[in-house]
Design a protein around this motif. Structure first.
Motif, mmCIF file in Angstrom:
data_model
loop_
_atom_site.group_PDB
_atom_site.id
_atom_site.type_symbol
_atom_site.label_atom_id
_atom_site.label_comp_id
_atom_site.label_asym_id
_atom_site.label_seq_id
_atom_site.Cartn_x
_atom_site.Cartn_y
_atom_site.Cartn_z
ATOM 1 N N GLU A 1 5.389 -61.754 57.730
ATOM 2 C CA GLU A 1 5.081 -63.021 58.376
ATOM 3 C C GLU A 1 4.138 -62.789 59.564
ATOM 4 O O GLU A 1 4.003 -61.674 60.059
ATOM 5 N N ASP A 2 3.505 -63.857 60.021
ATOM 6 C CA ASP A 2 2.500 -63.747 61.076
ATOM 7 C C ASP A 2 3.041 -63.130 62.364
ATOM 8 O O ASP A 2 2.287 -62.532 63.145
ATOM 9 N N ASN A 3 4.342 -63.271 62.604
ATOM 10 C CA ASN A 3 4.921 -62.720 63.825
ATOM 11 C C ASN A 3 5.424 -61.289 63.643
ATOM 12 O O ASN A 3 6.060 -60.720 64.537
ATOM 13 N N GLY A 4 5.150 -60.701 62.454
ATOM 14 C CA GLY A 4 5.605 -59.345 62.177
ATOM 15 C C GLY A 4 4.470 -58.341 62.143
ATOM 16 O O GLY A 4 3.300 -58.698 61.962
ATOM 17 N N ARG A 5 4.813 -57.080 62.303
ATOM 18 C CA ARG A 5 3.793 -56.013 62.307
ATOM 19 C C ARG A 5 4.453 -54.668 62.028
ATOM 20 O O ARG A 5 5.652 -54.476 62.307
ATOM 21 N N VAL A 6 3.666 -53.751 61.469
ATOM 22 C CA VAL A 6 4.082 -52.356 61.375
ATOM 23 C C VAL A 6 3.738 -51.721 62.710
ATOM 24 O O VAL A 6 2.566 -51.466 63.006
ATOM 25 N N ALA A 7 4.748 -51.486 63.531
ATOM 26 C CA ALA A 7 4.529 -51.022 64.905
ATOM 27 C C ALA A 7 4.308 -49.512 64.980
ATOM 28 O O ALA A 7 3.621 -49.024 65.883
ATOM 29 N N GLN A 8 4.893 -48.790 64.024
ATOM 30 C CA GLN A 8 4.740 -47.329 64.001
ATOM 31 C C GLN A 8 4.768 -46.850 62.556
ATOM 32 O O GLN A 8 5.261 -47.540 61.669
ATOM 33 N N GLY A 9 4.251 -45.641 62.354
ATOM 34 C CA GLY A 9 4.345 -44.993 61.056
ATOM 35 C C GLY A 9 3.124 -45.181 60.177
ATOM 36 O O GLY A 9 2.157 -45.855 60.549
ATOM 37 N N SER A 10 3.176 -44.576 58.998
ATOM 38 C CA SER A 10 2.060 -44.632 58.054
ATOM 39 C C SER A 10 2.573 -44.937 56.648
ATOM 40 O O SER A 10 3.709 -44.579 56.301
ATOM 41 N N THR B 1 -1.522 -49.178 56.430
ATOM 42 C CA THR B 1 -1.333 -49.773 57.758
ATOM 43 C C THR B 1 -2.668 -50.075 58.437
ATOM 44 O O THR B 1 -2.706 -50.804 59.426
ATOM 45 N N ALA B 2 -3.753 -49.521 57.898
ATOM 46 C CA ALA B 2 -5.078 -49.796 58.465
ATOM 47 C C ALA B 2 -5.644 -51.120 57.974
ATOM 48 O O ALA B 2 -6.634 -51.622 58.524
ATOM 49 N N LEU B 3 -5.028 -51.707 56.930
ATOM 50 C CA LEU B 3 -5.497 -52.987 56.399
ATOM 51 C C LEU B 3 -4.920 -54.116 57.244
ATOM 52 O O LEU B 3 -3.718 -54.199 57.446
ATOM 53 N N LYS B 4 -5.782 -55.002 57.715
ATOM 54 C CA LYS B 4 -5.324 -56.055 58.632
ATOM 55 C C LYS B 4 -5.466 -57.465 58.071
ATOM 56 O O LYS B 4 -4.564 -58.278 58.192
ATOM 57 N N THR C 1 2.719 -54.463 50.965
ATOM 58 C CA THR C 1 1.767 -55.403 50.365
ATOM 59 C C THR C 1 1.069 -56.283 51.403
ATOM 60 O O THR C 1 0.353 -57.218 51.030
ATOM 61 N N GLY C 2 1.290 -56.024 52.679
ATOM 62 C CA GLY C 2 0.660 -56.825 53.720
ATOM 63 C C GLY C 2 1.143 -58.249 53.750
ATOM 64 O O GLY C 2 0.390 -59.160 54.114
ATOM 65 N N MET C 3 2.404 -58.484 53.383
ATOM 66 C CA MET C 3 2.941 -59.837 53.305
ATOM 67 C C MET C 3 3.964 -60.146 54.398
ATOM 68 O O MET C 3 4.759 -61.080 54.264
ATOM 69 N N LYS D 1 15.526 -54.559 53.146
ATOM 70 C CA LYS D 1 14.942 -54.195 51.851
ATOM 71 C C LYS D 1 13.619 -54.919 51.594
ATOM 72 O O LYS D 1 12.598 -54.295 51.303
ATOM 73 N N SER D 2 13.638 -56.245 51.695
ATOM 74 C CA SER D 2 12.431 -57.029 51.414
ATOM 75 C C SER D 2 11.365 -56.823 52.476
ATOM 76 O O SER D 2 10.167 -56.772 52.174
ATOM 77 N N VAL D 3 11.791 -56.701 53.729
ATOM 78 C CA VAL D 3 10.825 -56.492 54.816
ATOM 79 C C VAL D 3 10.053 -55.199 54.593
ATOM 80 O O VAL D 3 8.827 -55.138 54.770
ATOM 81 N N LEU D 4 10.753 -54.149 54.195
ATOM 82 C CA LEU D 4 10.093 -52.867 53.962
ATOM 83 C C LEU D 4 9.008 -52.991 52.904
ATOM 84 O O LEU D 4 7.877 -52.521 53.092
#
Length: 361
Positions: A63-72, A81-84, A59-61, A51-54
């Motif tokens: 953790e440093d070891n996490g990423r949106v690997a797929q999707g929009s 997802t284009a904001l880095k 909000t781009g929050m 829930k919280s991860v989603l």
């Protein structure tokens, strides 16, 4: 344009991964949802369901070891997802999509006065002068139920109770004038009477300001009183979605049945609560079939072999369970969750009465 067409945020096939000790943990597994303007969407599920991860992906929050690997993730025509970088997120985080966390002390600076923390947000997001910001800050404090706001403006977080600190966090979020407000278990750390007061406050503010809300909780009793739509999450995916009435009174996924069966209102006379057996699957490995199969009394052979697709129940209600397949055996929801409406209404009436007697804290 109808209300249903006023989609403010659209997530499609979101996959969120984390690198953990040379392994990849897939915390979100192909989530899609539409957030309707002005509505309250509740994300419910056990701890660790995603829930919280989603919402951190919104909000781009992460953790440093996490990423949106797929999707929009589309917010009013902008692909989030284009904001880095943090600088990229400045125009969105707080200003457009704000978050209230469950522990207010992690959100408040212990060495700054309450007033200075609210005015800082107002000057940043609303461009007001110091004098204007102070006046607005006191007004926000009054709106969230802080007594003697002018006097308490100069106090520090340690001088406030837990319930009052949470009200200040809500005031800070309001000062951002957000489009979307994410409430991440905002009542978990509070006792039941204060929980009821905070819920009533959020409901009244949502009605006044008409912001769109994502309410994260594991407490389905809270959901009944605040949500328009409900997304039930398990093992990093949404397994059932519908209006609050559909989820409470016409649930179809065995996991939703289990969550509802765990409601405190359904405790036995001796106080014993139903608990879901087993534990969620490891998300370090690919999940085969229905992730809930090993914990379900209703699992069929196909549940261990093939991931269920989305089965539409109504235009606003769907679930991912093979029990909805036309060839599946017909089973009824557990008898314990029959007549939920009356049981929840009785419990909520008692809690509301207790809240009124306690008064503001």
């Amino acid at each position: 344009m109808t209300k249903e067409e006023n989609v403010i945020l659209t997530a499609r096939d979101i996959v969120v991964e984390f690198d953990v000790r040379d392994r990849v943990l897939t915390a979100i597994r192909g989530v899609s949802l539409d957030l309707i303007e002005g509505e309250v969407l509740a994300l419910v599920g056990e701890s660790g369901s995603g829930k919280s991860v989603l919402t951190k992906a919104f909000t781009g929050m992460l953790e440093d070891n996490g990423r949106v690997a797929q999707g929009s993730i589309d917010y009013r025509g902008q692909d989030l997802t284009a904001l880095k970088s943090h600088k990229d997120w400045e125009s969105i985080r707080g200003k457009k999509i704000a978050t209230i966390f469950q522990d207010p002390m992690t959100s408040l600076d212990p060495i700054q006065t309450i007033g200075s923390q609210i005015t800082e947000v107002i000057t940043k997001h609303q461009g007001k002068t110091a004098a204007e910001a102070k006046e607005l800050a006191i007004d926000y404090m009054k709106k969230v139920g802080i007594p003697e706001a002018e006097k308490r403006f100069s106090e520090y977080p340690f001088q406030y109770s837990g319930g009052m600190r949470q009200r200040i966090v809500i005031a800070i979020a309001l000062a951002c004038r957000p489009d979307v407000l994410i409430c991440d278990e905002p009542t978990t750390a509070l006792d039941v009477t204060i929980q009821a007061q905070i819920i009533e406050l959020l409901k009244s503010l949502q009605k006044e300001y008409n912001f769109t809300t994502i309410f994260i909780t594991h407490d389905l009793g809270v959901v009944a009183s605040i949500a328009d739509k409900v997304a039930v999450m398990y093992a990093g995916e949404i397994v059932e979605y519908g209006t609050v009435n559909e989820i409470f009174y016409q649930p179809h996924h065995p996991y939703t049945w289990s969550l509802l069966s765990s409601l405190p209102q359904l405790a036995e006379e001796d106080g014993e609560l139903y608990s879901i057996p087993g534990t969620p699957p490891s998300l370090y490995s690919k999940v085969e079939g229905d992730a809930f199969a090993l914990r379900s009394d209703y699992a069929m052979q196909i549940d261990f072999e093939e991931r269920p697709p989305v089965f539409e129940i109504s235009p606003t209600h769907w679930a991912k369970t093979w029990l909805l397949h036309e060839d599946a055996p017909k089973v009824e929801k557990p008898s314990i969750i029959a007549d939920l409406h009356e049981k929840i209404r009785t419990k909520m009436a008692f809690t509301h009465l207790m809240s009124e007697e306690e008064g503001n804290v």
